[in-house]
Design a protein around this motif. Structure first.
Motif, PDB file in Angstrom:
ATOM      1  N   ALA A  53      97.264  25.949  21.811  1.00 51.84           N
ATOM      2  CA  ALA A  53      97.942  26.423  20.468  1.00 51.84           C
ATOM      3  C   ALA A  53      97.277  26.370  19.234  1.00 51.84           C
ATOM      4  O   ALA A  53      96.504  25.447  18.880  1.00 51.84           O
ATOM      5  CB  ALA A  53      99.238  25.567  20.111  1.00 51.84           C
ATOM      6  N   LYS A  54      96.917  27.497  18.695  1.00 52.31           N
ATOM      7  CA  LYS A  54      96.309  27.777  17.466  1.00 52.31           C
ATOM      8  C   LYS A  54      96.862  28.317  16.208  1.00 52.31           C
ATOM      9  O   LYS A  54      97.537  29.528  16.445  1.00 52.31           O
ATOM     10  CB  LYS A  54      95.153  28.710  17.621  1.00 52.31           C
ATOM     11  N   LEU A  55      96.961  27.804  15.270  1.00 55.43           N
ATOM     12  CA  LEU A  55      97.547  28.337  13.867  1.00 55.43           C
ATOM     13  C   LEU A  55      96.597  29.581  13.829  1.00 55.43           C
ATOM     14  O   LEU A  55      95.387  29.492  13.181  1.00 55.43           O
ATOM     15  CB  LEU A  55      97.607  27.273  12.614  1.00 55.43           C
ATOM     16  N   LEU A  56      97.543  30.530  13.259  1.00 54.75           N
ATOM     17  CA  LEU A  56      96.852  31.971  12.852  1.00 54.75           C
ATOM     18  C   LEU A  56      96.359  32.010  11.461  1.00 54.75           C
ATOM     19  O   LEU A  56      95.240  32.787  11.252  1.00 54.75           O
ATOM     20  CB  LEU A  56      97.770  33.018  13.144  1.00 54.75           C
ATOM     21  N   GLU A  57      96.995  31.297  10.488  1.00 50.40           N
ATOM     22  CA  GLU A  57      96.586  31.485   8.963  1.00 50.40           C
ATOM     23  C   GLU A  57      95.708  30.456   8.595  1.00 50.40           C
ATOM     24  O   GLU A  57      95.161  30.411   7.487  1.00 50.40           O
ATOM     25  CB  GLU A  57      98.021  31.325   8.473  1.00 50.40           C
ATOM     26  N   LYS A  58      95.359  29.668   9.525  1.00 45.35           N
ATOM     27  CA  LYS A  58      94.371  28.395   9.113  1.00 45.35           C
ATOM     28  C   LYS A  58      93.053  28.343  10.126  1.00 45.35           C
ATOM     29  O   LYS A  58      93.289  27.710  11.126  1.00 45.35           O
ATOM     30  CB  LYS A  58      95.038  26.972   9.133  1.00 45.35           C
ATOM     31  N   ALA A  59      92.215  29.034   9.722  1.00 46.03           N
ATOM     32  CA  ALA A  59      90.915  29.021  10.441  1.00 46.03           C
ATOM     33  C   ALA A  59      90.297  27.812  10.922  1.00 46.03           C
ATOM     34  O   ALA A  59      89.632  27.623  11.983  1.00 46.03           O
ATOM     35  CB  ALA A  59      89.706  29.937   9.813  1.00 46.03           C
ATOM     36  N   ASP A  60      90.522  27.005   9.859  1.00 43.16           N
ATOM     37  CA  ASP A  60      89.987  25.422  10.068  1.00 43.16           C
ATOM     38  C   ASP A  60      90.887  24.489  10.731  1.00 43.16           C
ATOM     39  O   ASP A  60      90.325  23.449  10.829  1.00 43.16           O
ATOM     40  CB  ASP A  60      89.404  24.949   8.745  1.00 43.16           C
ATOM     41  N   ALA A  61      91.977  24.922  11.213  1.00 44.54           N
ATOM     42  CA  ALA A  61      93.105  24.168  11.756  1.00 44.54           C
ATOM     43  C   ALA A  61      92.361  23.608  13.212  1.00 44.54           C
ATOM     44  O   ALA A  61      91.911  24.530  13.824  1.00 44.54           O
ATOM     45  CB  ALA A  61      94.154  24.895  11.995  1.00 44.54           C
ATOM     46  N   PRO A  62      92.743  22.269  13.571  1.00 47.76           N
ATOM     47  CA  PRO A  62      92.068  21.935  14.917  1.00 47.76           C
ATOM     48  C   PRO A  62      92.913  22.602  15.881  1.00 47.76           C
ATOM     49  O   PRO A  62      94.171  22.945  15.797  1.00 47.76           O
ATOM     50  CB  PRO A  62      92.675  20.434  14.903  1.00 47.76           C
TER      51      PRO A  62
END
Length: 248
Positions: A53-62
């Motif tokens: 699961a990857k947050l789309l709006e936060k490139a640096d999100a883990p």
């Protein structure tokens, strides 16, 4: 004589047309469409897969990575793999009920399947890949979207603790899901899911990515990427709250 012969020919011709005419195929029921869609998403009643699961709006999100083990369709184990600080957590979903074990605690805690896990994604969104366990198909119609005829299904939750009250699901006429709209108890649109990245997996084309677009906040937009899907049976003993602290 001629009139009788002509009448006989007309009757014979009409009879032949009845036998030779193609039989119109009945439209499947809403429940049949729903179950067929679920067969596209799930390869059986006992299987495993990984989901990132990857947050789309936060490139640096883990990245958040989970290993999921499904048994008898209704039971799911979610093992937290990433981020490292959450490794060791285990989630159990058994029917509409859900528990989580967190390392350092003495026992599994009961939680709501609707609680958010990553961005706008709930625990149940990760633990469950089929709809018919938690939702009834109430209606079906054919609609045209982008020049293609799709089935439009109206789904209603079976229990009060499901993440969404209603879902509107769109699928192709080969039952491949295209998108789903998720609504709250009040009827408010919460998010829309787009089923993408179809790949041949276990002898069927399956969507290996789902984009979850929030209707509330762009910061909650998430993409779920699936991998390592395999038909595999997990021991029945794993699926009880008292056993979660022993699973690694």
């Amino acid at each position: 004589y001629k009139e009788n012969a002509m009448r006989t020919l007309i009757i014979l011709a009409s009879t032949l047309l009845l036998f030779c005419a193609p039989v119109a195929q009945a439209q499947p029921t809403a429940q049949q469409v729903l179950e067929s869609v679920d067969l596209v998403r799930a390869p059986g009643s006992d299987f495993v897969f990984s989901v990132n699961a990857k947050l789309l709006e936060k490139a640096d999100a883990p990245d958040n990575t989970f290993e999921v083990k499904v048994r008898e369709n209704t039971k799911s184990l979610v093992l937290y793999r990433k981020p490292v600080k959450q490794r060791g957590r285990v989630l159990l979903m058994d029917g509409p009920d859900m528990w989580i074990f967190i390392p350092g605690t003495s026992r599994a805690l009961r939680i709501s399947p609707a609680q958010q896990l990553v961005g706008g994604v709930s625990h149940a969104d990760v633990a469950r890949v089929v709809f018919n366990i938690d939702y009834d198909a109430k209606s079906v119609e054919v609609v045209n979207e982008g020049g293609e005829d799709l089935y439009k299904l109206g789904l209603t939750s079976k229990a009060s603790n499901t993440p969404y009250r209603t879902i509107v699901l769109y699928c192709k006429q080969n039952y491949e899901p295209v998108k789903a709209e998720f609504f709250s108890l009040s009827g408010k649109l919460l998010r829309t899911a787009y089923f993408e990245n179809y790949q041949m997996v276990l002898d069927k084309m399956r969507p290996m990515s789902i984009r979850m677009i929030s209707a509330v906040a762009a910061s909650e937009n998430v993409v779920l990427n699936y991998s390592d899907m395999a038909v595999k049976e997990t021991p029945k003993s794993y699926y009880q709250p008292s056993y979660l602290n022993q699973i690694r």
